[in-house]
Design a protein around this motif. Structure first.
Motif, PDB file in Angstrom:
ATOM      1  N   LEU A 175      67.236 -89.163  93.010  1.00  5.60           N
ATOM      2  CA  LEU A 175      68.644 -89.444  93.256  1.00  5.60           C
ATOM      3  C   LEU A 175      69.224 -90.006  91.975  1.00  5.60           C
ATOM      4  N   GLY A 176      70.183 -89.280  91.383  1.00  5.26           N
ATOM      5  CA  GLY A 176      70.664 -89.660  90.076  1.00  5.26           C
ATOM      6  C   GLY A 176      72.040 -90.275  90.047  1.00  5.26           C
ATOM      7  N   LEU A 224      59.309 -96.901  98.636  1.00  4.92           N
ATOM      8  CA  LEU A 224      57.955 -96.879  98.105  1.00  4.92           C
ATOM      9  C   LEU A 224      57.759 -98.065  97.160  1.00  4.92           C
ATOM     10  N   PRO A 225      56.505 -98.384  96.826  1.00  2.00           N
ATOM     11  CA  PRO A 225      56.256 -99.472  95.865  1.00  2.00           C
ATOM     12  C   PRO A 225      56.736 -99.092  94.466  1.00  2.00           C
ATOM     13  N   ASN A 226      56.869-100.125  93.629  1.00  2.00           N
ATOM     14  CA  ASN A 226      57.190 -99.955  92.213  1.00  2.00           C
ATOM     15  C   ASN A 226      58.531 -99.256  91.995  1.00  2.00           C
ATOM     16  N   GLU A 227      59.493 -99.582  92.821  1.00  2.00           N
ATOM     17  CA  GLU A 227      60.821 -99.015  92.655  1.00  2.00           C
ATOM     18  C   GLU A 227      61.832-100.058  92.188  1.00  2.00           C
ATOM     19  N   GLY A 228      61.397-101.307  91.883  1.00  2.00           N
ATOM     20  CA  GLY A 228      62.268-102.312  91.305  1.00  2.00           C
ATOM     21  C   GLY A 228      62.942-103.231  92.293  1.00  2.00           C
ATOM     22  N   THR A 256      70.863-105.534 104.879  1.00  2.00           N
ATOM     23  CA  THR A 256      69.712-105.005 104.149  1.00  2.00           C
ATOM     24  C   THR A 256      70.227-104.151 103.003  1.00  2.00           C
ATOM     25  N   VAL A 257      69.709-104.412 101.830  1.00  2.00           N
ATOM     26  CA  VAL A 257      70.053-103.613 100.643  1.00  2.00           C
ATOM     27  C   VAL A 257      68.871-102.690 100.343  1.00  2.00           C
ATOM     28  N   PHE A 258      69.158-101.379 100.343  1.00  2.00           N
ATOM     29  CA  PHE A 258      68.099-100.386 100.118  1.00  2.00           C
ATOM     30  C   PHE A 258      68.094-100.036  98.638  1.00  2.00           C
ATOM     31  N   ALA A 303      63.176 -91.488 100.463  1.00  2.34           N
ATOM     32  CA  ALA A 303      64.284 -92.393 100.736  1.00  2.34           C
ATOM     33  C   ALA A 303      64.916 -92.092 102.088  1.00  2.34           C
ATOM     34  N   GLN A 304      65.057 -90.820 102.407  1.00  2.00           N
ATOM     35  CA  GLN A 304      65.630 -90.448 103.699  1.00  2.00           C
ATOM     36  C   GLN A 304      64.746 -90.920 104.849  1.00  2.00           C
TER      37      GLN A 304
END
Length: 756
Positions: A491-492, A566-570, A694-696, A708-709
């Motif tokens: 997603l850009g 997922l993990p490691n996404e900041g 909740t902030v995604f 993400a979906q």
């Protein structure tokens, strides 16, 4: 310097050309073209790399190729032929239609003609065409001209086990194939000119072989005409002998049959026919004489019967006796008249004269009777002659009837003899023509432009190869760019987030510039925002806080949960930076590490593993002040995790956790919860029910769209209050190339407002 990308966003990747809603069609087309342009600009490095890389490889291969030279000879199919004799049916020239010209082109491409040229120039011993005489270069395989011949050489090598003759033939066939592969035969438009081109490594050799093909082709035409004329003469000679014998036999049969049947003729008419003709003529004359005699006799009888004077009849008038008697009678009448006038009627001389006159009258009557009898006799004679002629005619006709059947057979024999004679004469004339033509043959073609040695190679065509390689590699690079863009599952832009996840795009948080802090170590994001409060990174966090507050103006959220798919996404970096930025603004903020499986908040701050934390607090072993850690640079309070638990979801759903959140909500202005990812475990799903919003968190161009979906779908199943999604680690410089519609796209216009 990086910039946040806020608000609405445009779609990255390959642009869609569908028209949605009621937007103006022209405006949408402009939008899509711009998206296309920006997509290409985004992958410009890839496109240029592929283009110039492949072009360089192709040119390197082209430069390694052996130069080939093409020489061309031109042959004209000549329609102006010198005809000494009429030989149209024996050895005619070529008809002037397109099919004939195409046929001559195929003759030039024939293997038999190529074999004659090979033998004439001894090309079997030329290493260029006989692969067994040299070792070809590896670069040779890059030439399409030798692919077919190399394959044919490989196939023909299987014939070596068949013996010397088969090997020699296979070797010759391979050379023929290679020569034909280098031969180019083409008709010049719709004319009668044929171009004979040959390609070779040596320009002089190319011209020599092209001319040899033209000369051999013309020589082949002459030989074909000589062979045809010779075969025609031989066949005509044999046929003439047969026809001569047939004519002789037919003439002999006619004469023998005429002699046996007595059908001798004079001037083409038989004796019986002559006799029959003569009898018919005589019969006609006899019947004419009979009719004339009968007419005279009948007239004489009619005159006598009627008492008329018969003396007027021609036979009587023409009778000399009657004329003499009439003369005497006239003289006696004159004399009697004189005597009567002198002596009177009774004088003896008068009486004597009267007696003489009566005697003359009697003689005249007798003569007339004799004439009438003669006429009757003539009629009888004529009737007899007619009857005789009729009898003879009947006899002759009987003989002629017998001869008519023989004549039919005779005429049949004569017709057959005449037909044989006509055929014989026709073939004799044709034989004389072919005999005269045999020594005078002119080919139907002539060379109008002999091949000359070319000055420049025809292959490889470097400029053309460069242009083609450049175009094709550019097309490949563009295609690869679009393929990668299509396969890009990340997603850009904010628009991607909104369309894919159905969530509001809250903010895009840019990457932190690589700057070093005290001790030469790179600054962490939460430290960078403290040192650079006016940076784009800090501003994006303030924008996030404003967006969350505006999500519910009447009751702004106080408990904010940060999670990701997922993990490691900041998410931890974002939650820590968000909490510190809020604390730096003067708010009383607490940051709670809720990732019981992989706690990392204390590590982010560079703290040692605490002795007690969230688990101990929930177990009521310690109070909150005992486990809280205060940030050194801000007033931020941190609630870390010291030890894990066997069942994190149960702990998150426990009443103690509810009480803790309620207590923190009362004691602090903002409670920030850093939780585990959604998809691997269910901790965040349970915990999201305790948070106000909740902030995604979505990592820019890295988080898979389907992941993400799925995560958002799981949160919704738990009826979580999702405020929206944020893009983190956004490369504003790259996004500005294609992320039109996002705030980062216009970063160049407002970057001066930031101090980085």
């Amino acid at each position: 310097m990086n910039a946040p990308v806020q608000g609405g966003a445009s779609r990255g990747g390959i642009p869609s050309y569908e028209v949605h809603g009621t937007e103006d069609e022209q405006g949408f087309l402009e939008f899509d073209l711009k998206a296309l342009y920006l997509t290409l600009r985004k992958r410009l490095v890839l496109i240029l790399g592929v283009t110039f890389g492949l072009t360089a490889l192709v040119m390197a291969a082209v430069l390694q190729q052996t130069p080939l030279y093409t020489a061309t000879a031109q042959v004209l199919l000549d329609r102006q032929k010198m005809q000494v004799t009429d030989m149209a049916t024996v050895m005619s020239g070529l008809p002037s239609d397109s099919a004939t010209v195409d046929s001559e082109v195929e003759i030039l491409r024939s293997r038999s003609l190529a074999e004659r040229v090979i033998g004439r120039l001894d090309l079997l011993e030329d290493p260029e065409f006989n692969s067994k005489l040299h070792e070809p270069s590896a670069w040779r395989w890059l030439s399409p001209r030798v692919w077919l011949s190399e394959i044919q050489d490989l196939v023909s090598s299987n014939a070596e086990s068949a013996g010397d003759a088969a090997r020699q033939r296979a070797e010759l066939d391979a050379v023929i194939d290679r020569v034909l592969a280098n031969l180019e035969i083409a008709r010049e438009g719709a004319t009668y000119v044929i171009n004979i081109g040959f390609t070779s490594e040596n320009p002089a050799k190319a011209a020599r072989i092209a001319n040899a093909f033209a000369e051999t082709y013309i020589l082949d035409q002459l030989e074909a005409k000589f062979d045809a004329t010779r075969q025609a003469n031989e066949w005509l000679s044999r046929r003439l002998a047969e026809l001569r014998q047939q004519v002789q036999d037919a003439d002999r049969a006619v004469e023998i049959f005429r002699s046996e049947q007595g059908l001798e003729s004079s001037r083409g008419v038989t004796v019986s026919e002559q006799q029959l003709s003569e009898l018919n003529a005589q019969l006609i004359l006899a019947r004419t004489a009979l009719a004339e005699a009968r007419a005279k006799y009948d007239r004489a009888r009619q005159i006598r019967a009627s008492g008329g004077s018969i003396e007027s009849m021609a036979d009587v008038v023409q009778s000399g006796t009657i004329s003499s008697l009439r003369q005497k009678q006239a003289e006696l009448a004159r004399e009697l008249a004189n005597l009567s006038s002198r002596y009177g009627p009774r004088h003896p001389e008068v009486v004597n004269a009267e007696a003489q006159r009566r005697d003359i009258d009697i003689q005249i009557g007798a003569e007339i009777s004799r004439i009438i009898g003669s006429l009757q006799n003539n009629v009888s004679v004529a009737e007899t002659r007619v009857a005789s002629l009729q009898q003879s005619l009947r006899e002759i006709r009987g003989e002629t009837g017998e001869d008519s059947q023989a004549m039919i057979q005779l005429r049949e024999l004569e017709r057959e003899a005449a037909a044989n004679r006509a055929v014989y004469e026709s073939f004799l004339n044709r034989f004389k023509e072919t005999s005269q033509q045999q020594d005078l043959q002119v080919p139907d073609s002539r060379v109008i432009s002999p091949a000359t040695a070319p000055l420049s190679p025809s292959y490889p065509r470097k400029m053309l190869a460069l242009a083609v390689a450049l175009v094709l590699s550019a097309m490949l690079g563009v295609g690869l760019a679009f393929l990668l863009e299509h396969l890009d599952n990340g997603l850009g832009t904010g628009r991607d987030v909104e369309e894919a996840l159905g969530l509001p795009h809250l903010v895009s948080i840019p990457l932190v510039p690589a700057e070093k802090g005290p001790g030469g170590k790179p600054l962490k994001p939460h430290d960078y925002l403290v040192q650079k409060p006016l940076s784009a990174f800090s501003e994006s966090l303030r924008s996030l806080r404003s967006a969350l507050q505006l999500s519910n103006v009447d009751n702004p959220p106080k408990v904010i949960l940060f999670t990701s798919a997922l993990p490691n996404e900041g998410k931890t970096t974002t939650s820590v930076s968000f909490a510190r930025a809020a604390a730096a603004s003067g708010l009383k903020v607490v940051l709670v590490d809720c990732d019981l499986r992989h706690p990392s908040v204390h590590k982010t701050f560079g703290l040692a593993t605490p002795a007690a934390g969230l688990v101990e607090l929930l177990a009521e072993r310690l109070d909150s002040e005992a486990v809280m850690i205060e940030d050194e640079k801000t007033s931020l309070r941190i609630l870390p995790i010291a030890t894990g638990t066997a069942n994190p979801p149960d702990l998150m759903a426990s009443s103690q956790m509810h009480l803790l959140i309620d207590r923190l909500r009362k004691d602090y202005d903002l409670v920030v919860l850093d939780s585990a990812p959604v998809l691997p475990v269910s901790d965040s799903r349970v915990l999201s029910r305790l948070a106000d919003e909740t902030v995604f968190v979505v990592r820019w161009s890295d988080t898979p769209k389907d992941a993400a979906q799925s995560a958002v779908r799981e949160l919704r199943l738990y009826q979580s209050n999702i405020a929206g999604a944020i893009l983190v680690a956004v490369d504003a410089a790259k996004q500005a190339k294609y992320g039109y519609g996002d705030g980062g796209y216009y970063y160049g216009k407002y970057s001066r407002y930031y101090v980085n």
